[in-house]
Design an enzyme around this catalytic site. Structure first.
Site, PDB file in Angstrom:
ATOM      1  N   PRO A  89      29.953 -14.233 -49.524  1.00  0.00           N
ATOM      2  CA  PRO A  89      29.336 -13.615 -50.708  1.00  0.00           C
ATOM      3  C   PRO A  89      27.840 -13.903 -50.803  1.00  0.00           C
ATOM      4  CG  PRO A  89      31.359 -14.760 -51.286  1.00  0.00           C
ATOM      5  CD  PRO A  89      31.009 -15.167 -49.885  1.00  0.00           C
ATOM      6  N   GLU A 116      36.352 -23.213 -49.854  1.00  0.00           N
ATOM      7  CA  GLU A 116      35.098 -22.943 -50.587  1.00  0.00           C
ATOM      8  C   GLU A 116      34.029 -22.379 -49.670  1.00  0.00           C
ATOM      9  OE1 GLU A 116      37.141 -23.463 -53.438  1.00  0.00           O
ATOM     10  OE2 GLU A 116      35.021 -23.086 -53.886  1.00  0.00           O
ATOM     11  N   ARG A 154      34.017   2.683 -35.462  1.00  0.00           N
ATOM     12  CA  ARG A 154      34.071   4.150 -35.539  1.00  0.00           C
ATOM     13  C   ARG A 154      32.735   4.807 -35.224  1.00  0.00           C
ATOM     14  NH1 ARG A 154      32.710   6.224 -40.095  1.00  0.00           N
ATOM     15  NH2 ARG A 154      34.241   7.884 -40.148  1.00  0.00           N
ATOM     16  N   ASP A 169      29.809  12.089 -42.776  1.00  0.00           N
ATOM     17  CA  ASP A 169      30.327  11.153 -43.784  1.00  0.00           C
ATOM     18  C   ASP A 169      29.286  10.806 -44.836  1.00  0.00           C
ATOM     19  OD1 ASP A 169      32.389   9.093 -41.598  1.00  0.00           O
ATOM     20  OD2 ASP A 169      32.658  11.048 -42.524  1.00  0.00           O
TER      21      ASP A 169
HETATM   22  C1  4FV Z   1      33.347 -12.569 -48.889  1.00  0.00           C
HETATM   23  C2  4FV Z   1      32.786 -11.440 -49.469  1.00  0.00           C
HETATM   24  C3  4FV Z   1      34.175 -13.569 -49.573  1.00  0.00           C
HETATM   25  C4  4FV Z   1      34.389 -16.782 -50.178  1.00  0.00           C
HETATM   26  C5  4FV Z   1      35.087 -18.086 -50.062  1.00  0.00           C
HETATM   27  C6  4FV Z   1      35.960 -16.586 -48.421  1.00  0.00           C
HETATM   28  C7  4FV Z   1      35.249 -15.791 -49.463  1.00  0.00           C
HETATM   29  C8  4FV Z   1      36.141 -17.952 -49.002  1.00  0.00           C
HETATM   30  N1  4FV Z   1      32.988 -12.586 -47.607  1.00  0.00           N
HETATM   31  N2  4FV Z   1      32.114 -10.758 -48.494  1.00  0.00           N
HETATM   32  N3  4FV Z   1      32.880 -11.014 -50.742  1.00  0.00           N
HETATM   33  N4  4FV Z   1      34.467 -14.691 -48.860  1.00  0.00           N
HETATM   34  O1  4FV Z   1      34.547 -13.385 -50.738  1.00  0.00           O
HETATM   35  O2  4FV Z   1      32.257 -11.466 -47.386  1.00  0.00           O
HETATM   36  O3  4FV Z   1      35.929 -18.902 -47.996  1.00  0.00           O
END
Ligand code: 4FV
Length: 257
Positions: A89, A116, A154, A169
């Site tokens: 994230p 985490e 793709r 697209d």
């Molecule tokens: C995530 C997202 C995501 C966070 C903690 C995996 C999680 C756990 N990855 N985009 N949104 N990852 O939520 O890519 O380890």
């Protein structure tokens, strides 16, 4: 293209990428995927891959060394240099423009976190790029990795046949517009008449210029309605401005009119 996936559940991404055009691309050797489980590189009887966070707080953090060893093994498995992507994230939000750039690479290593997240020192030492698929929290990076594999695969030469071509697209070349990208137009197929409504006449008329004009009008109108963040209306060409006015002018421009 070669994609290596570093994950505690390598079969997860492998399974997700086993269907449809991506599955077919792998069968045809246009894409190869390999999974590496950091637990296979963990020390001790318990083969730990995570531990409690320094500074306290909830949850666990993935250890540096098992991940580092798994990434090293993936690197050594093929002489081609690999672009290492950590799905998190905290990453840049993935979009079609970045997907197009990544699809041109010979090789990627995708690092999937759990718990985490991953010890920051591993990210600093091994990760070239952090990417997020959206502002929400998942239980692992495997789904984001599968999303990235699908989006990139793709666009690889030969993966989509003409009928499946990507060019039309959303967010793609044909959807490019001065100052933005467009969402897709509505799609219809048989039957032309249905209790739920009739297919717009223009699509049945065979006049390709008229059809292209109607589709662009729909894409413009829907994009401004649903995702005004994608287009800077002030930068529209006079032709697109006229189309948009047509869309907004009323039923004539609306789907099913
Ligand atoms: C995530 C997202 C995501 C966070 C903690 C995996 C999680 C756990 N990855 N985009 N949104 N990852 O939520 O890519 O380890």
């Amino acid at each position: 293209m070669r994609i290596d996936v570093i994950s505690l559940f390598p079969e997860f991404v492998d399974a997700c990428a086993g269907f449809g055009v991506v599955g077919r691309a792998r069968e045809r050797g246009l894409l190869s995927m390999h999974g590496w489980n950091p637990r296979d590189y963990a020390e001790g009887n318990y083969r730990r891959v995570d531990d409690r966070p320094f500074g306290g707080g909830p949850g666990m953090v993935m250890l540096v060394d098992p991940l580092r060893a798994a990434i090293a093994a993936a690197r050594e498995a093929d002489p081609q240099p690999a672009h290492v992507v950590y799905l998190s994230p905290q990453g840049r939000l993935l979009d079609q423009a970045r997907v197009r750039e990544l699809a041109a690479l010979p090789r990627m290593i995708l690092l999937c976190g759990r718990y985490e997240g991953v010890d920051e020192r591993l990210i600093t030492a091994e990760v070239d790029e952090e990417l997020s698929i959206g502002d929400y929290v998942l239980s692992g990076g495997e789904l984001p990795a599968a999303v990235l594999v699908d989006a990139v695969a793709r666009l690889r030469e030969g993966v989509l046949n003409d009928a499946e071509s990507a060019t039309q697209d959303s967010f793609e070349a044909d959807a490019a517009i001065e100052g933005g990208v467009l969402l897709d137009c509505p799609h219809y197929t048989r039957p032309p008449r249905h209790a739920l409504g009739d297919v717009p006449e223009v699509l049945l008329g065979g006049n390709h210029a008229e059809i292209a004009r109607w589709r662009r009008m729909q894409a413009l109108g829907r994009t401004l309605e649903r995702r005004p963040d994608l287009v800077d209306e002030t930068r529209l060409s006079p032709a697109d401005r006229k189309l948009l006015a047509g869309y907004r002018a009323g039923p004539a421009g609306k789907p099913g009119a």
